[in-house]
Design a protein around this motif. Sequence first.
Motif, mmCIF file in Angstrom:
data_model
loop_
_atom_site.group_PDB
_atom_site.id
_atom_site.type_symbol
_atom_site.label_atom_id
_atom_site.label_comp_id
_atom_site.label_asym_id
_atom_site.label_seq_id
_atom_site.Cartn_x
_atom_site.Cartn_y
_atom_site.Cartn_z
ATOM 1 N N LYS A 1 0.817 -1.211 0.000
ATOM 2 C CA LYS A 1 0.000 0.000 0.000
ATOM 3 C C LYS A 1 0.853 1.265 0.000
ATOM 4 O O LYS A 1 1.995 1.269 0.445
ATOM 5 N N SER A 2 0.267 2.341 -0.482
ATOM 6 C CA SER A 2 0.956 3.631 -0.543
ATOM 7 C C SER A 2 1.375 4.093 0.846
ATOM 8 O O SER A 2 0.605 3.984 1.808
ATOM 9 N N THR B 1 6.796 1.051 -1.864
ATOM 10 C CA THR B 1 5.931 1.676 -0.859
ATOM 11 C C THR B 1 6.731 2.168 0.339
ATOM 12 O O THR B 1 6.167 2.407 1.405
#
Length: 318
Positions: free
Chosen positions: A155-156, A225
């Motif tokens: 995820k970012s 990320t």
Amino acid sequence: MINSDTSSSEIRASWEEWWTYDGISGPEYWGRINPEWSLCNKGRRQSPINVDPQLLLFDPYLEHINIDKCKVNGILLNTGQSLVFRVDKDLKHHVNISGGPLAYRYQFEELYIHYGTVDQVGSEHKIGGQSFPAEIQLYGFNAELYHNMTEAQHKSQGIVGISLMVQIGEKPNREFQIITSTFRKVQWKGEQIPIKHLSLTSILPDTSHYMTYEGSTTHPGCWETTVWIILNKPIYMTKQELYYLRTLQQGSQEIPKAPLGNNARPPQPLYHRTVRTNIDFQVSEDYSLSKNNCPITMHKEMYYKANKWRQSNELFQV
């Protein structure tokens, strides 16, 4: 008939075993071993990198990094690829990392040791093309948005990586000796030992000055990320500690293999990424010239130059 779920889990476990740091399962092939690791070959925000001092961007708005002082327990494990410390999952008090370039609170999860079999090479990140005997990397996940490292790595803004360069010195880091004193007990792949009451803040050097950029994990699957923070001061290990570190092996006692060292991924292209720093190099250089030393840089004889970030966002060379 083979159960598809069982087959999938077995293949995934095999992938975790197959990758290495050399040969046909080395970094050049990580993205081909497992399709889920395609970023290792195709990504454009990969880590580690060579930090070119002349391309650093001075950002006066980068604040100090905050790291909790509580101690943690965990397991030190020889994975066959690296020496890894992983915190216990049931800790009541976690070490949180915040501030600096981080917009969220991150929870410390793992510590990796990358090192060479000789003093001249070993670190993954390089500074001005200069390698260090070893590099310690602390990984944490975004605890405000995600539940664990497995979720966050996809995820970012999911992960923070803190890089500590290791130099050889006569006075070792006393807190890190909690780990170095156990090297002989994790010589073979799969061996592990409990580590109790480890204080990250006692291991870390001064965290006031650092360099930071957007990158990836340096091991498969190279997920893009990770916010990297490279501290500007090293920590020290003795020659004896490095000697015992270099006796660790990739294989088990039953199936010996090569030494565990040289477990560093080569530097990756920077492309158009910016590497920022909160070090005011003009002040540092003026001080260094007047005092005939360089107190905040990694090398006494290396003087960095940087671009300044003005309020108007215009860049100019100092």
